[in-house]
Design a protein around this motif. Sequence first.
Motif, PDB file in Angstrom:
ATOM      1  N   TRP A 175       0.842  -1.199   0.000  1.00  0.00           N
ATOM      2  CA  TRP A 175       0.000   0.000   0.000  1.00  0.00           C
ATOM      3  C   TRP A 175       0.880   1.253   0.000  1.00  0.00           C
ATOM      4  CZ3 TRP A 175      -0.387   4.159   3.294  1.00  0.00           C
ATOM      5  CH2 TRP A 175      -1.442   5.045   3.023  1.00  0.00           C
ATOM      6  N   MET A 176       1.888   1.256   0.876  1.00  0.00           N
ATOM      7  CA  MET A 176       2.763   2.419   0.977  1.00  0.00           C
ATOM      8  C   MET A 176       3.532   2.618  -0.322  1.00  0.00           C
ATOM      9  SD  MET A 176       3.217   4.611   3.354  1.00  0.00           S
ATOM     10  CE  MET A 176       3.758   6.134   2.677  1.00  0.00           C
ATOM     11  N   THR A 210       1.185   4.143  -2.847  1.00  0.00           N
ATOM     12  CA  THR A 210       0.912   5.542  -2.509  1.00  0.00           C
ATOM     13  C   THR A 210       2.089   6.429  -2.901  1.00  0.00           C
ATOM     14  OG1 THR A 210      -0.527   4.880  -0.704  1.00  0.00           O
ATOM     15  CG2 THR A 210       0.336   7.118  -0.623  1.00  0.00           C
ATOM     16  N   THR A 270       2.202   6.791  -6.667  1.00  0.00           N
ATOM     17  CA  THR A 270       1.179   7.731  -7.122  1.00  0.00           C
ATOM     18  C   THR A 270       1.640   9.169  -6.911  1.00  0.00           C
ATOM     19  OG1 THR A 270      -0.598   6.160  -6.684  1.00  0.00           O
ATOM     20  CG2 THR A 270      -1.213   8.487  -6.802  1.00  0.00           C
TER      21      THR A 270
END
Length: 119
Positions: free
Chosen positions: A84-85, A88, A91
């Motif tokens: 997830w990190m 992120t 992005t």
Amino acid sequence: LSSRDGGAFALGASKLLRSGRLRFSLNSLSADFIACTFALLRQDGKLCEIGKRAVWSYERHAAACSNKFTMIALDSTIDQAPWWMCGTLRTLSARADAFVLHGLPMELFDLEKNVLAAF
């Protein structure tokens, strides 16, 4: 309002809200400020806490109130959900490369002359 005194913060914030309640709060304050923030929320309100020191546990929250509560700790999130990190950060990097990422606007206040406007 005060960022040092929980009681002064609660009094000032409730006065600014004119007895209204918040639907959502993103909080990075700790200790007494967490309880104050919960007191300022509507019954169906939500608090997202990004603090690390003197943060409420989910158990303490459940015993104290019925509002929704989420703790956000990036250090443990990196360990628990690196995928997830990584997504992120990719992005954010892509948005910075495309020049569509920018910082929050900054506004300066003369605290001696206009203290309430700063909060």
